[in-house]
Design a protein around this motif. Sequence first.
Motif, mmCIF file in Angstrom:
data_model
loop_
_atom_site.group_PDB
_atom_site.id
_atom_site.type_symbol
_atom_site.label_atom_id
_atom_site.label_comp_id
_atom_site.label_asym_id
_atom_site.label_seq_id
_atom_site.Cartn_x
_atom_site.Cartn_y
_atom_site.Cartn_z
ATOM 1 N N SER A 1 17.466 3.158 3.786
ATOM 2 C CA SER A 1 18.192 3.178 4.967
ATOM 3 C C SER A 1 17.986 4.145 5.888
ATOM 4 C CB SER A 1 19.764 3.225 4.768
ATOM 5 O OG SER A 1 20.429 2.975 5.773
ATOM 6 N N MET A 2 16.621 4.143 6.730
ATOM 7 C CA MET A 2 16.090 5.143 7.587
ATOM 8 C C MET A 2 16.113 4.605 9.072
ATOM 9 S SD MET A 2 13.106 6.820 5.555
ATOM 10 C CE MET A 2 12.249 5.203 4.918
ATOM 11 N N PHE A 3 16.916 3.524 9.086
ATOM 12 C CA PHE A 3 16.897 2.729 10.464
ATOM 13 C C PHE A 3 15.570 2.172 10.963
ATOM 14 C CE2 PHE A 3 20.692 5.597 10.034
ATOM 15 C CZ PHE A 3 21.562 4.499 9.972
ATOM 16 N N LEU A 4 14.453 1.744 9.969
ATOM 17 C CA LEU A 4 13.386 1.361 10.387
ATOM 18 C C LEU A 4 13.429 0.069 11.096
ATOM 19 C CD1 LEU A 4 11.380 2.833 7.416
ATOM 20 C CD2 LEU A 4 11.456 3.759 9.636
ATOM 21 N N THR A 5 12.534 -0.522 11.849
ATOM 22 C CA THR A 5 12.525 -1.719 12.496
ATOM 23 C C THR A 5 10.988 -2.141 12.380
ATOM 24 O OG1 THR A 5 12.540 -0.964 14.667
ATOM 25 C CG2 THR A 5 14.846 -1.418 13.650
ATOM 26 N N GLY A 6 10.945 -3.229 12.499
ATOM 27 C CA GLY A 6 9.278 -3.728 12.722
ATOM 28 C C GLY A 6 8.750 -3.965 11.411
ATOM 29 N N THR A 7 7.368 -3.747 11.576
ATOM 30 C CA THR A 7 6.379 -3.922 10.188
ATOM 31 C C THR A 7 6.340 -2.691 9.668
ATOM 32 O OG1 THR A 7 4.570 -4.038 11.708
ATOM 33 C CG2 THR A 7 5.399 -6.186 11.336
ATOM 34 N N VAL A 8 5.822 -3.043 8.451
ATOM 35 C CA VAL A 8 5.368 -1.670 7.530
ATOM 36 C C VAL A 8 4.139 -1.405 8.137
ATOM 37 C CG1 VAL A 8 5.015 -0.806 5.397
ATOM 38 C CG2 VAL A 8 6.841 -2.532 5.725
ATOM 39 N N PRO A 9 3.805 0.005 8.444
ATOM 40 C CA PRO A 9 2.466 0.402 9.096
ATOM 41 C C PRO A 9 1.248 0.339 7.880
ATOM 42 C CG PRO A 9 4.008 2.190 8.739
ATOM 43 C CD PRO A 9 4.782 0.935 8.632
ATOM 44 N N SER A 10 0.256 -0.084 8.225
ATOM 45 C CA SER A 10 -0.881 -0.203 7.463
ATOM 46 C C SER A 10 -1.269 0.964 6.745
ATOM 47 C CB SER A 10 -1.996 -0.778 7.977
ATOM 48 O OG SER A 10 -2.656 0.000 9.000
ATOM 49 N N GLU A 11 -1.026 2.219 7.270
ATOM 50 C CA GLU A 11 -1.324 3.528 7.149
ATOM 51 C C GLU A 11 -0.647 3.916 5.742
ATOM 52 O OE1 GLU A 11 -2.113 3.215 11.183
ATOM 53 O OE2 GLU A 11 -0.363 3.098 9.936
ATOM 54 N N LEU A 12 0.275 3.226 5.145
ATOM 55 C CA LEU A 12 1.121 3.561 4.111
ATOM 56 C C LEU A 12 0.170 3.130 2.892
ATOM 57 C CD1 LEU A 12 4.161 3.946 4.840
ATOM 58 C CD2 LEU A 12 4.494 2.416 3.321
ATOM 59 N N GLY A 13 -0.698 2.324 3.081
ATOM 60 C CA GLY A 13 -1.568 1.747 2.043
ATOM 61 C C GLY A 13 -2.534 3.030 1.383
ATOM 62 N N MET A 14 -2.536 4.037 2.453
ATOM 63 C CA MET A 14 -3.491 5.217 2.104
ATOM 64 C C MET A 14 -2.651 6.298 1.278
ATOM 65 S SD MET A 14 -5.122 5.326 5.949
ATOM 66 C CE MET A 14 -5.412 6.828 6.068
ATOM 67 N N ARG B 1 -2.300 6.825 -1.777
ATOM 68 C CA ARG B 1 -2.586 6.781 -3.158
ATOM 69 C C ARG B 1 -1.915 7.267 -4.319
ATOM 70 N NH1 ARG B 1 -6.056 3.387 -1.132
ATOM 71 N NH2 ARG B 1 -7.954 3.903 -0.319
ATOM 72 N N LYS B 2 -1.264 8.497 -4.079
ATOM 73 C CA LYS B 2 -0.303 9.269 -5.204
ATOM 74 C C LYS B 2 0.912 8.966 -5.199
ATOM 75 C CE LYS B 2 -4.338 12.546 -5.687
ATOM 76 N NZ LYS B 2 -4.714 13.815 -6.058
ATOM 77 N N VAL B 3 1.535 8.182 -4.324
ATOM 78 C CA VAL B 3 3.017 7.757 -4.288
ATOM 79 C C VAL B 3 3.169 6.790 -5.348
ATOM 80 C CG1 VAL B 3 4.587 6.597 -2.915
ATOM 81 C CG2 VAL B 3 3.099 8.329 -1.976
ATOM 82 N N ASP B 4 4.173 7.318 -6.215
ATOM 83 C CA ASP B 4 4.618 6.280 -7.445
ATOM 84 C C ASP B 4 5.925 5.562 -7.119
ATOM 85 O OD1 ASP B 4 6.123 8.575 -7.740
ATOM 86 O OD2 ASP B 4 5.634 8.903 -9.872
ATOM 87 N N ILE B 5 6.624 6.209 -6.198
ATOM 88 C CA ILE B 5 8.152 5.559 -5.885
ATOM 89 C C ILE B 5 8.008 5.214 -4.073
ATOM 90 C CG2 ILE B 5 10.480 5.811 -5.559
ATOM 91 C CD1 ILE B 5 10.141 7.566 -7.994
ATOM 92 N N LEU B 6 7.996 3.993 -3.776
ATOM 93 C CA LEU B 6 8.515 3.699 -2.618
ATOM 94 C C LEU B 6 9.856 2.803 -2.130
ATOM 95 C CD1 LEU B 6 7.274 3.546 0.433
ATOM 96 C CD2 LEU B 6 6.046 1.642 -0.128
ATOM 97 N N ASP B 7 10.664 3.487 -1.341
ATOM 98 C CA ASP B 7 11.723 2.692 -1.232
ATOM 99 C C ASP B 7 11.976 2.735 0.323
ATOM 100 O OD1 ASP B 7 14.526 2.147 -1.187
ATOM 101 O OD2 ASP B 7 15.138 3.615 -2.407
ATOM 102 N N LEU B 8 12.048 1.355 0.704
ATOM 103 C CA LEU B 8 12.026 0.979 2.248
ATOM 104 C C LEU B 8 13.401 -0.040 2.240
ATOM 105 C CD1 LEU B 8 8.322 0.157 2.870
ATOM 106 C CD2 LEU B 8 9.811 2.312 3.567
ATOM 107 N N SER B 9 14.211 0.214 1.224
ATOM 108 C CA SER B 9 15.407 -0.713 1.245
ATOM 109 C C SER B 9 16.420 -0.300 2.553
ATOM 110 C CB SER B 9 16.273 -0.534 -0.133
ATOM 111 O OG SER B 9 16.700 0.759 -0.335
ATOM 112 N N SER B 10 17.185 -1.449 2.662
ATOM 113 C CA SER B 10 18.264 -1.389 3.771
ATOM 114 C C SER B 10 17.608 -0.830 4.964
ATOM 115 C CB SER B 10 19.192 -0.437 3.252
ATOM 116 O OG SER B 10 19.784 -0.863 1.827
#
Length: 111
Positions: free
Chosen positions: A2-15, A17-26
Amino acid sequence: SSMFLTGTVPSELGMLRKVDILDLSSNSLTSSLPTHLVNMSSLEYLNVSNNKFVSFPLEEEWNNILETCDMSHNQIEQEIPKELFGLSSLTALLISNNSLKGTMPDSLGSL
């Protein structure tokens, strides 16, 4: 979450590599869950619930990595990818409240 994000997920997120938890919910994220997330080679927990995604191209590259995947409460209208059920590390898959098509694969019993 719940960060009030809109639109598409940026491709840079794929870079990341050491993130083990990704929460883009709500949020109000749209389109498809991006394929570049598969580059996140340490990702164990993915939560994209309560958004407006219409498809989820999960890949076999997450085998032995991704443990929890929550895609519930979106607008997904595709068939369930068979690759999703080949992920041997997957222990929790939440896909309720979507408009999924097709049948559950026989391999579901091996999860």
